[in-house]
Design an enzyme around this catalytic site. Structure first.
Site, PDB file in Angstrom:
ATOM      1  N   LYS A  84       5.627   2.047   0.530  1.00  0.00           N
ATOM      2  CA  LYS A  84       5.449   2.436  -0.869  1.00  0.00           C
ATOM      3  C   LYS A  84       6.786   2.685  -1.553  1.00  0.00           C
ATOM      4  O   LYS A  84       6.868   2.681  -2.784  1.00  0.00           O
ATOM      5  CB  LYS A  84       4.582   3.687  -0.959  1.00  0.00           C
ATOM      6  CG  LYS A  84       3.147   3.434  -0.559  1.00  0.00           C
ATOM      7  CD  LYS A  84       2.239   3.452  -1.753  1.00  0.00           C
ATOM      8  CE  LYS A  84       0.957   2.729  -1.455  1.00  0.00           C
ATOM      9  NZ  LYS A  84       0.065   2.642  -2.591  1.00  0.00           N
ATOM     10  N   ASP A 117      -1.910  10.150  -2.885  1.00  0.00           N
ATOM     11  CA  ASP A 117      -2.319  10.841  -1.668  1.00  0.00           C
ATOM     12  C   ASP A 117      -1.104  11.025  -0.774  1.00  0.00           C
ATOM     13  O   ASP A 117      -1.214  11.385   0.377  1.00  0.00           O
ATOM     14  CB  ASP A 117      -3.465  10.118  -0.953  1.00  0.00           C
ATOM     15  CG  ASP A 117      -3.378   8.633  -1.130  1.00  0.00           C
ATOM     16  OD1 ASP A 117      -2.255   8.102  -1.021  1.00  0.00           O
ATOM     17  OD2 ASP A 117      -4.418   8.001  -1.382  1.00  0.00           O
TER      18      ASP A 117
HETATM   19  C1  LIG Z   1       0.571   3.838   4.473  1.00  0.00           C
HETATM   20  C2  LIG Z   1      -0.296   3.114   3.508  1.00  0.00           C
HETATM   21  N1  LIG Z   1      -0.818   1.940   3.874  1.00  0.00           N
HETATM   22  C3  LIG Z   1      -1.618   1.229   3.040  1.00  0.00           C
HETATM   23  C4  LIG Z   1      -1.931   1.706   1.792  1.00  0.00           C
HETATM   24  C5  LIG Z   1      -2.856   0.900   0.926  1.00  0.00           C
HETATM   25  O1  LIG Z   1      -2.261   0.366  -0.207  1.00  0.00           O
HETATM   26  P1  LIG Z   1      -3.183  -0.015  -1.468  1.00  0.00           P
HETATM   27  O2  LIG Z   1      -3.758   1.258  -2.000  1.00  0.00           O
HETATM   28  O3  LIG Z   1      -2.251  -0.679  -2.405  1.00  0.00           O
HETATM   29  O4  LIG Z   1      -4.266  -0.906  -0.952  1.00  0.00           O
HETATM   30  C6  LIG Z   1      -1.412   2.930   1.368  1.00  0.00           C
HETATM   31  C7  LIG Z   1      -1.717   3.468   0.040  1.00  0.00           C
HETATM   32  O5  LIG Z   1      -1.383   4.585  -0.306  1.00  0.00           O
HETATM   33  C8  LIG Z   1      -0.571   3.656   2.250  1.00  0.00           C
HETATM   34  O6  LIG Z   1      -0.041   4.841   1.898  1.00  0.00           O
END
Ligand SMILES: Cc1ncc(COP(=O)(O)O)c(C=O)c1O
Length: 386
Positions: A84, A117
């Site tokens: 992110k 989150d």
């Molecule tokens: C560690 C991690 N993996 C995957 C995701 C999923 O990403 P998206 O919400 O863009 O599908 C998130 C989203 O916060 C995340 O924090």
């Protein structure tokens, strides 16, 4: 002790849901090659930019009966511990660049905000600190204190609200409206598309690094990617398609059973919201409303949707930390391992293997999207016994 109890892959025998999906492949290109390239150029210029490692896991490939498993580890990304770092911070940089030179809206008078989150808020706060504007981050009742502190460490004000992730999204939107702040959201909705597209363009750096590392070798045949609102997977799908065309890997979406908004959308054949009544351990994936931009891409590019139960989270993290013979040990957080868990579970179910054509010749790409973003939660799950 039974043999099964000694087998680190035994937890992946548990039931999962699979919904087959034939990509329509028609969707307009929602994120252009130019947008991806602009994000790549900016991010490659940030201090300490370095591609994250792409590991080979030959022992896991042998045990699951396929040719190759590749695992890209986003844990080291810019010291923020998750992929992110690429999205929110890039969107902040792009916003400030747009306002550069305007007297009353110079960076020091701009406040950015978002709901999170954990990981997205950390990226927006880091971007605000790095590029010089103010930042207020909204978190919901269940976000851990460790994650809140990590955001505050980048100088942002953190506001905790009652309810779940979707409630925190509404709180951020109303505060922005009242105070003239800029929402830097990683999810898109009608009337709010441009910022989330930039966030996804930032994620495209991951795909570009994978493509560069694979070079002229054949692309992976399959990729199992975790979904929250779908932005991460949508960005990967679009970037892979732009590079490899019809040779792009078949993309299987994997979500927690407790927050399966993309899976339910696939079942319904159109974007669908679901209530999130109980929080999954996979905190980053706890989303009930898909991102509109992401859903459009996934409908055009996905090749299957899965959900996994909570029982697979700790075993999958443990499998990465204490790997099979000779594979590297990788610190992978709760939300990082959903794709891995979906893949291993899929190899143990004949109907899924047949549906997605997964077998001895397959080369699978997995992306570990976070490291131990909350060290206490990570340690507790690694210590959990089966
Ligand atoms: C560690 C991690 N993996 C995957 C995701 C999923 O990403 P998206 O919400 O863009 O599908 C998130 C989203 O916060 C995340 O924090």
């Amino acid at each position: 002790m039974s043999l099964a109890a000694d087998d680190p892959l035994a937890p992946f025998e548990a039931a999962v849901n699979y919904h087959d999906w034939t990509p329509s492949n028609d969707g307009a290109q929602v994120i252009s090659a130019d947008m991806f390239a602009a994000a790549r150029t900016s991010i490659a210029d940030w201090p300490n930019y370095a591609p994250t490692p792409l590991y080979q896991l030959p022992a896991l490939a042998r045990r699951t009966g396929i040719a190759e498993v590749m695992f890209k580890d986003e844990g080291p990304r810019f010291g923020l511990k998750s992929f992110k770092a690429l999205g929110g911070a890039y969107a902040v940089q792009a916003l400030l660049a747009e306002h550069r030179g305007e007297a009353e809206t110079g960076a020091e008078n701009i406040t950015v905000t978002c709901a999170t989150d954990g990981n997205h808020g950390r990226s927006v706060a880091w971007g605000a600190q790095t590029f010089g504007c103010a930042c207020v981050i909204f978190i919901h009742a269940e976000v851990s204190e460790g994650r809140a502190r990590a955001i505050e460490a980048y100088g942002a004000r953190v506001v905790r609200v009652d309810g779940n992730y979707d409630d925190s999204v509404h709180a951020a939107a109303s505060a922005a409206e009242e105070n003239g702040w800029y929402v830097i959201s990683d999810t898109s909705y009608e009337g709010y598309m441009e910022v989330p597209k930039r966030v996804m363009a930032g994620y495209g750096v991951i795909a570009a690094e994978i493509i560069a590392e694979i070079g002229d070798a054949p692309p992976p045949t399959h990729t199992f990617l975790q979904g929250g609102v779908g932005g991460f997977a949508g960005a990967m799908a679009e970037a892979f398609h732009q590079h490899w065309g019809d040779g792009a890997p078949r993309m299987i979406m994997v979500e927690p059973e407790l927050a399966a908004c993309l899976y339910r959308s696939a079942e319904a054949g159109r974007m669908t919201e679901i209530p999130v009544d109980e929080e999954t351990l996979m905190a980053g994936l706890s989303c009930g409303v898909p991102s509109v931009v992401a859903w459009d891409i996934l409908a055009a590019r996905a090749g299957g949707f899965m959900t996994i139960p909570e029982s697979m989270v700790a075993p999958a993290m443990q499998l990465m930390a204490n790997p099979l013979d000779g594979d590297p040990s990788i610190e992978a957080g709760e939300s990082a391992i959903a794709g891995l868990a979906g893949f291993v579970a899929g190899t143990r179910k004949t109907e899924i293997k047949q549906a997605i054509d997964l077998g001895a010749e397959s080369r699978v790409l997995l992306i570990g999207t976070e490291g131990a973003t909350d060290p206490d939660v990570y340690a507790a799950l690694l210590a959990q016994s089966g």
